[in-house]
Design an enzyme around this catalytic site. Structure first.
Site, PDB file in Angstrom:
ATOM      1  CB  THR A  57      -5.824  88.162  -7.723  1.00  0.00           C
ATOM      2  OG1 THR A  57      -6.726  89.122  -7.130  1.00  0.00           O
ATOM      3  CG2 THR A  57      -4.594  87.990  -6.843  1.00  0.00           C
ATOM      4  CB  ILE A  81       1.934  90.440   0.003  1.00  0.00           C
ATOM      5  CG1 ILE A  81       0.792  89.423   0.038  1.00  0.00           C
ATOM      6  CG2 ILE A  81       1.448  91.826  -0.365  1.00  0.00           C
ATOM      7  CD1 ILE A  81      -0.167  89.630   1.199  1.00  0.00           C
ATOM      8  CB  THR A 164     -13.014  91.549   8.040  1.00  0.00           C
ATOM      9  OG1 THR A 164     -14.391  91.203   8.136  1.00  0.00           O
ATOM     10  CG2 THR A 164     -12.213  90.281   8.324  1.00  0.00           C
ATOM     11  CG  ASP A 165     -17.622  93.064  10.648  1.00  0.00           C
ATOM     12  OD1 ASP A 165     -17.277  92.358   9.671  1.00  0.00           O
ATOM     13  OD2 ASP A 165     -18.728  93.648  10.699  1.00  0.00           O
ATOM     14  CD  GLU A 166     -17.018  88.650   6.756  1.00  0.00           C
ATOM     15  OE1 GLU A 166     -16.912  87.437   6.535  1.00  0.00           O
ATOM     16  OE2 GLU A 166     -17.323  89.476   5.879  1.00  0.00           O
ATOM     17  CE1 TYR A 190     -11.434  88.079   3.888  1.00  0.00           C
ATOM     18  CE2 TYR A 190     -13.543  88.195   5.041  1.00  0.00           C
ATOM     19  CZ  TYR A 190     -12.418  88.816   4.534  1.00  0.00           C
ATOM     20  OH  TYR A 190     -12.256  90.176   4.678  1.00  0.00           O
ATOM     21  CE  LYS A 194      -8.239  90.520   6.500  1.00  0.00           C
ATOM     22  NZ  LYS A 194      -7.288  91.307   5.653  1.00  0.00           N
ATOM     23  CG  ASN A 220     -15.689  98.970   3.389  1.00  0.00           C
ATOM     24  OD1 ASN A 220     -14.801  99.760   3.125  1.00  0.00           O
ATOM     25  ND2 ASN A 220     -15.882  98.536   4.623  1.00  0.00           N
ATOM     26  CG  LEU A 230     -25.839  91.679  -1.254  1.00  0.00           C
ATOM     27  CD1 LEU A 230     -26.569  90.420  -1.674  1.00  0.00           C
ATOM     28  CD2 LEU A 230     -26.313  92.109   0.141  1.00  0.00           C
ATOM     29  CB  VAL A 246     -31.938  86.774  -1.541  1.00  0.00           C
ATOM     30  CG1 VAL A 246     -31.908  86.998  -0.033  1.00  0.00           C
ATOM     31  CG2 VAL A 246     -32.060  88.104  -2.281  1.00  0.00           C
ATOM     32  NE  ARG A 254     -22.677  89.527   6.366  1.00  0.00           N
ATOM     33  CZ  ARG A 254     -23.221  88.456   6.955  1.00  0.00           C
ATOM     34  NH1 ARG A 254     -24.118  88.602   7.931  1.00  0.00           N
ATOM     35  NH2 ARG A 254     -22.879  87.236   6.590  1.00  0.00           N
ATOM     36  CG  ASN A 289     -28.105  89.795   3.528  1.00  0.00           C
ATOM     37  OD1 ASN A 289     -27.438  90.763   3.903  1.00  0.00           O
ATOM     38  ND2 ASN A 289     -27.678  88.547   3.648  1.00  0.00           N
ATOM     39  CG  HIS A 325     -25.085  83.076   5.410  1.00  0.00           C
ATOM     40  ND1 HIS A 325     -26.175  83.303   4.594  1.00  0.00           N
ATOM     41  CD2 HIS A 325     -24.468  84.269   5.525  1.00  0.00           C
ATOM     42  CE1 HIS A 325     -26.201  84.562   4.239  1.00  0.00           C
ATOM     43  NE2 HIS A 325     -25.173  85.174   4.798  1.00  0.00           N
TER      44      HIS A 325
HETATM   45  P1  NAD Z   1     -10.485  93.044  -3.061  1.00  0.00           P
HETATM   46  O1  NAD Z   1     -10.642  91.579  -3.229  1.00  0.00           O
HETATM   47  O2  NAD Z   1     -11.346  93.965  -3.850  1.00  0.00           O
HETATM   48  O3  NAD Z   1      -8.973  93.465  -3.387  1.00  0.00           O
HETATM   49  C1  NAD Z   1      -7.878  92.708  -2.953  1.00  0.00           C
HETATM   50  C2  NAD Z   1      -6.642  93.214  -3.715  1.00  0.00           C
HETATM   51  O4  NAD Z   1      -5.513  92.481  -3.229  1.00  0.00           O
HETATM   52  C3  NAD Z   1      -6.711  92.979  -5.221  1.00  0.00           C
HETATM   53  O5  NAD Z   1      -6.264  94.117  -5.906  1.00  0.00           O
HETATM   54  C4  NAD Z   1      -5.776  91.796  -5.450  1.00  0.00           C
HETATM   55  O6  NAD Z   1      -5.172  91.812  -6.726  1.00  0.00           O
HETATM   56  C5  NAD Z   1      -4.745  92.022  -4.345  1.00  0.00           C
HETATM   57  N1  NAD Z   1      -4.087  90.776  -3.944  1.00  0.00           N
HETATM   58  C6  NAD Z   1      -4.664  89.572  -3.663  1.00  0.00           C
HETATM   59  N2  NAD Z   1      -3.711  88.673  -3.355  1.00  0.00           N
HETATM   60  C7  NAD Z   1      -2.515  89.305  -3.428  1.00  0.00           C
HETATM   61  C8  NAD Z   1      -1.178  88.917  -3.201  1.00  0.00           C
HETATM   62  N3  NAD Z   1      -0.863  87.661  -2.844  1.00  0.00           N
HETATM   63  N4  NAD Z   1      -0.201  89.839  -3.352  1.00  0.00           N
HETATM   64  C9  NAD Z   1      -0.503  91.109  -3.696  1.00  0.00           C
HETATM   65  N5  NAD Z   1      -1.741  91.531  -3.949  1.00  0.00           N
HETATM   66  C10 NAD Z   1      -2.749  90.648  -3.807  1.00  0.00           C
HETATM   67  O7  NAD Z   1     -10.604  93.313  -1.500  1.00  0.00           O
HETATM   68  P2  NAD Z   1     -11.275  94.527  -0.724  1.00  0.00           P
HETATM   69  O8  NAD Z   1     -12.714  94.288  -0.589  1.00  0.00           O
HETATM   70  O9  NAD Z   1     -10.786  95.797  -1.315  1.00  0.00           O
HETATM   71  O10 NAD Z   1     -10.634  94.326   0.726  1.00  0.00           O
HETATM   72  C11 NAD Z   1      -9.370  94.906   1.041  1.00  0.00           C
HETATM   73  C12 NAD Z   1      -8.999  94.529   2.465  1.00  0.00           C
HETATM   74  O11 NAD Z   1      -9.985  95.018   3.356  1.00  0.00           O
HETATM   75  C13 NAD Z   1      -8.904  93.025   2.709  1.00  0.00           C
HETATM   76  O12 NAD Z   1      -7.811  92.774   3.552  1.00  0.00           O
HETATM   77  C14 NAD Z   1     -10.219  92.672   3.412  1.00  0.00           C
HETATM   78  O13 NAD Z   1     -10.052  91.579   4.271  1.00  0.00           O
HETATM   79  C15 NAD Z   1     -10.475  93.955   4.172  1.00  0.00           C
HETATM   80  N6  NAD Z   1     -11.888  94.248   4.431  1.00  0.00           N
HETATM   81  C16 NAD Z   1     -12.806  94.249   3.420  1.00  0.00           C
HETATM   82  C17 NAD Z   1     -14.129  94.581   3.686  1.00  0.00           C
HETATM   83  C18 NAD Z   1     -15.159  94.649   2.573  1.00  0.00           C
HETATM   84  O14 NAD Z   1     -16.346  94.857   2.865  1.00  0.00           O
HETATM   85  N7  NAD Z   1     -14.785  94.495   1.310  1.00  0.00           N
HETATM   86  C19 NAD Z   1     -14.516  94.874   4.986  1.00  0.00           C
HETATM   87  C20 NAD Z   1     -13.556  94.852   6.008  1.00  0.00           C
HETATM   88  C21 NAD Z   1     -12.240  94.546   5.707  1.00  0.00           C
HETATM   89  P1  TYD Z   2     -20.914  89.556   0.775  1.00  0.00           P
HETATM   90  O1  TYD Z   2     -21.035  90.813  -0.014  1.00  0.00           O
HETATM   91  O2  TYD Z   2     -20.348  88.345   0.117  1.00  0.00           O
HETATM   92  O3  TYD Z   2     -20.094  89.930   2.100  1.00  0.00           O
HETATM   93  P2  TYD Z   2     -19.812  89.034   3.435  1.00  0.00           P
HETATM   94  O4  TYD Z   2     -20.164  87.625   3.175  1.00  0.00           O
HETATM   95  O5  TYD Z   2     -18.334  89.225   3.601  1.00  0.00           O
HETATM   96  O6  TYD Z   2     -20.620  89.673   4.514  1.00  0.00           O
HETATM   97  O7  TYD Z   2     -22.355  89.166   1.334  1.00  0.00           O
HETATM   98  C1  TYD Z   2     -23.113  90.057   2.122  1.00  0.00           C
HETATM   99  C2  TYD Z   2     -24.359  89.331   2.568  1.00  0.00           C
HETATM  100  O8  TYD Z   2     -25.165  89.049   1.422  1.00  0.00           O
HETATM  101  C3  TYD Z   2     -24.057  87.981   3.212  1.00  0.00           C
HETATM  102  O9  TYD Z   2     -24.997  87.765   4.260  1.00  0.00           O
HETATM  103  C4  TYD Z   2     -24.303  86.980   2.088  1.00  0.00           C
HETATM  104  C5  TYD Z   2     -25.392  87.636   1.271  1.00  0.00           C
HETATM  105  N1  TYD Z   2     -25.370  87.353  -0.174  1.00  0.00           N
HETATM  106  C6  TYD Z   2     -26.536  86.917  -0.816  1.00  0.00           C
HETATM  107  O10 TYD Z   2     -27.597  86.746  -0.185  1.00  0.00           O
HETATM  108  N2  TYD Z   2     -26.493  86.672  -2.154  1.00  0.00           N
HETATM  109  C7  TYD Z   2     -25.358  86.819  -2.883  1.00  0.00           C
HETATM  110  O11 TYD Z   2     -25.369  86.553  -4.110  1.00  0.00           O
HETATM  111  C8  TYD Z   2     -24.173  87.284  -2.232  1.00  0.00           C
HETATM  112  C9  TYD Z   2     -22.896  87.483  -2.984  1.00  0.00           C
HETATM  113  C10 TYD Z   2     -24.236  87.533  -0.874  1.00  0.00           C
END
Ligand code: NAD
Ligand code: TYD
Length: 384
Positions: A57, A81, A164-166, A190, A194, A220, A230, A246, A254, A289, A325
């Site tokens: 994607t 998937i 996720t913790d969300e 979202y 999850k 992460n 962010l 912001v 976070r 933030n 938010h």
């Molecule tokens: P990301 O958006 O960077 O990557 C998602 C990947 O999934 C991409 O490579 C995309 O091409 C693939 N994808 C999306 N839809 C698909 C489908 N239908 N079939 C096959 N592949 C598909 O996400 P990320 O930040 O690397 O997060 C990975 C996982 O970790 C997610 O499940 C997310 O919920 C979880 N997670 C993320 C964070 C974070 O801070 N980013 C924290 C906790 C948990």
């Molecule tokens: P984000 O990285 O989107 O992660 P999540 O919403 O999953 O926690 O955002 C992290 C925090 O930063 C969240 O409180 C929203 C805030 N944020 C901004 O203030 N400005 C931005 O442009 C973005 C993308 C996020």
């Protein structure tokens, strides 16, 4: 088992007599955390077979896997998937014993604009994978009763649902951090999607005995992070001299975790986690933030030679808040520490420094991501 054992020793122990290589299917391996996990796994366990399934994607990027592409034990498969037939073939053809399921729509702002894809991938996609693994797993169990050859790695196979913790919702300023028993209260499409997939993974353990494990991790950051989130968004906007948006009053909190620490935690969960269990993963790094953005600005001022605007704090702009938010996330990671021996190792200062340097040194990686689709998304969310 003593707590002074290394992860490799514990892994060998848990694997029983067999040190047979694992055969992993990593979904979403071309995304941010997935690709970091693939790099981690390939260098730590070079004898393991690793197959990535990713739909590529907007968030998936083949470049993220360039470092491992030519490895004999690595295979990339483009696919969705939700495509049951493709998954069935892959599981059987590759004799997969472990699924590490990252694939998801992962961005809250996109889930507010268009929730459909979140339900489709995160809920229906996870269901499809679980069903396929259930059928495959039953085949494995039959094989095990009919044969006495090397089956150790199959017995310790697992479906790891990376979450996720969300799903726990939002904390007040004085609330204790989320534990594994905190009730689910997702607030965005979202996190709701999850939460739905977590429940399915849990139900497949209780109903069918499928060895599922769920990890719920905090925010992460690190390399290969798509510039809608962010930290990468701020890094790139600083380098381009663009405003740093912001949301609201910037006081949302976070709990930040360096992606390499997350990968080690997932390793511990695969090797030592108990099927049917949930493990919270967090950095013990609660930051507001606005403080985080200011820290990034200071690091950029120090590390970037030719900034269009300096000091870059001048670029900070408070913008309209995100609907719904969540105010604060914080993780209590006691369980994974005491039961699996994992603790985070990278401080937020050190991790952010490494991350800023990565974005500075990898402009060829992020420049092509600022596509017309990205610009349209940006205009819609930030109303610019
Ligand atoms: P990301 O958006 O960077 O990557 C998602 C990947 O999934 C991409 O490579 C995309 O091409 C693939 N994808 C999306 N839809 C698909 C489908 N239908 N079939 C096959 N592949 C598909 O996400 P990320 O930040 O690397 O997060 C990975 C996982 O970790 C997610 O499940 C997310 O919920 C979880 N997670 C993320 C964070 C974070 O801070 N980013 C924290 C906790 C948990
Ligand atoms: P984000 O990285 O989107 O992660 P999540 O919403 O999953 O926690 O955002 C992290 C925090 O930063 C969240 O409180 C929203 C805030 N944020 C901004 O203030 N400005 C931005 O442009 C973005 C993308 C996020």
């Amino acid at each position: 088992m003593t707590s002074s054992w290394s992860l490799e020793e514990k892994r060998a122990f848990v694997g029983g007599a067999s040190l047979a290589p694992r055969r992993l299917l990593v979904t979403g391996g071309a995304g941010f955390i997935g690709s970091n996990f693939v790099h981690y796994w390939c260098s730590r366990y070079p004898g393991d077979r690793l197959v990535v399934l990713d739909a590529l994607t907007y968030a998936g990027n083949r470049q993220n896997l360039a470092l491992v592409d030519s490895r004999e034990n690595f295979r990339f498969v483009e696919g969705n998937i939700c495509d049951r037939q493709k998954i069935d073939i892959l599981l059987q053809q590759e004799a997969i014993d472990t699924i590490v399921h990252f694939a998801a729509e992962s961005h809250v702002d996109r889930s507010i604009i268009g929730p459909d894809a979140f339900i489709q991938t995160n809920v229906v996609g996870t269901f499809t994978l679980l069903e396929a693994f259930r059928q495959h797993w039953n085949g494995f169990l039959k094989d095990q009763t009919n044969s006495s050859d090397q089956i150790g790695s199959k017995q310790t196979g697992v479906f790891l649902h990376v979450s996720t913790d969300e799903v726990y919702g939002s904390l007040g300023p004085d609330d204790p951090p989320f534990t594994e028993t905190t009730p689910y209260a997702p607030n965005s499409p979202y996190s709701a999607s999850k939460a739905g997939s977590d429940h399915l993974a849990r139900a497949y353990y209780h109903t069918y005995g499928l060895p599922t494990i769920i990890t719920n991790c905090s925010n992460n950051y690190g390399s290969y992070h798509f510039p809608e989130k962010l930290i990468p968004l701020m890094c790139i906007n600083i380098l381009l001299g663009k405003p740093l948006p912001v949301y609201g009053d910037g006081q949302n909190i976070r709990d930040w975790l360096y992606v390499g620490d997350h990968c080690r935690a997932l390793d511990a969960a695969i090797a030592l986690g108990k099927p049917g269990e949930t493990y919270n993963i967090g950095g013990n790094n609660e930051v507001k933030n606005i403080e985080l953005v200011r820290l990034l600005c200071r690091l950029m001022d120090e590390l970037a030679p030719n900034l269009p605007v300096r000091p870059c704090e001048q670029l900070i702009q408070f913008v309209k808040d995100r609907p719904g938010h969540d105010r604060r996330y914080a993780i209590d990671a006691t369980k994974i520490k005491t039961e699996l021996g994992w603790t985070p190792s990278v401080t937020v200062e050190e991790g952010l420094r490494q991350t800023v340097l990565w974005y500075l040194n990898n402009q060829d990686w992020w420049q092509p991501l600022l596509s017309e689709e990205y610009r349209a998304y940006y205009r819609q969310v930030y109303q610019v």
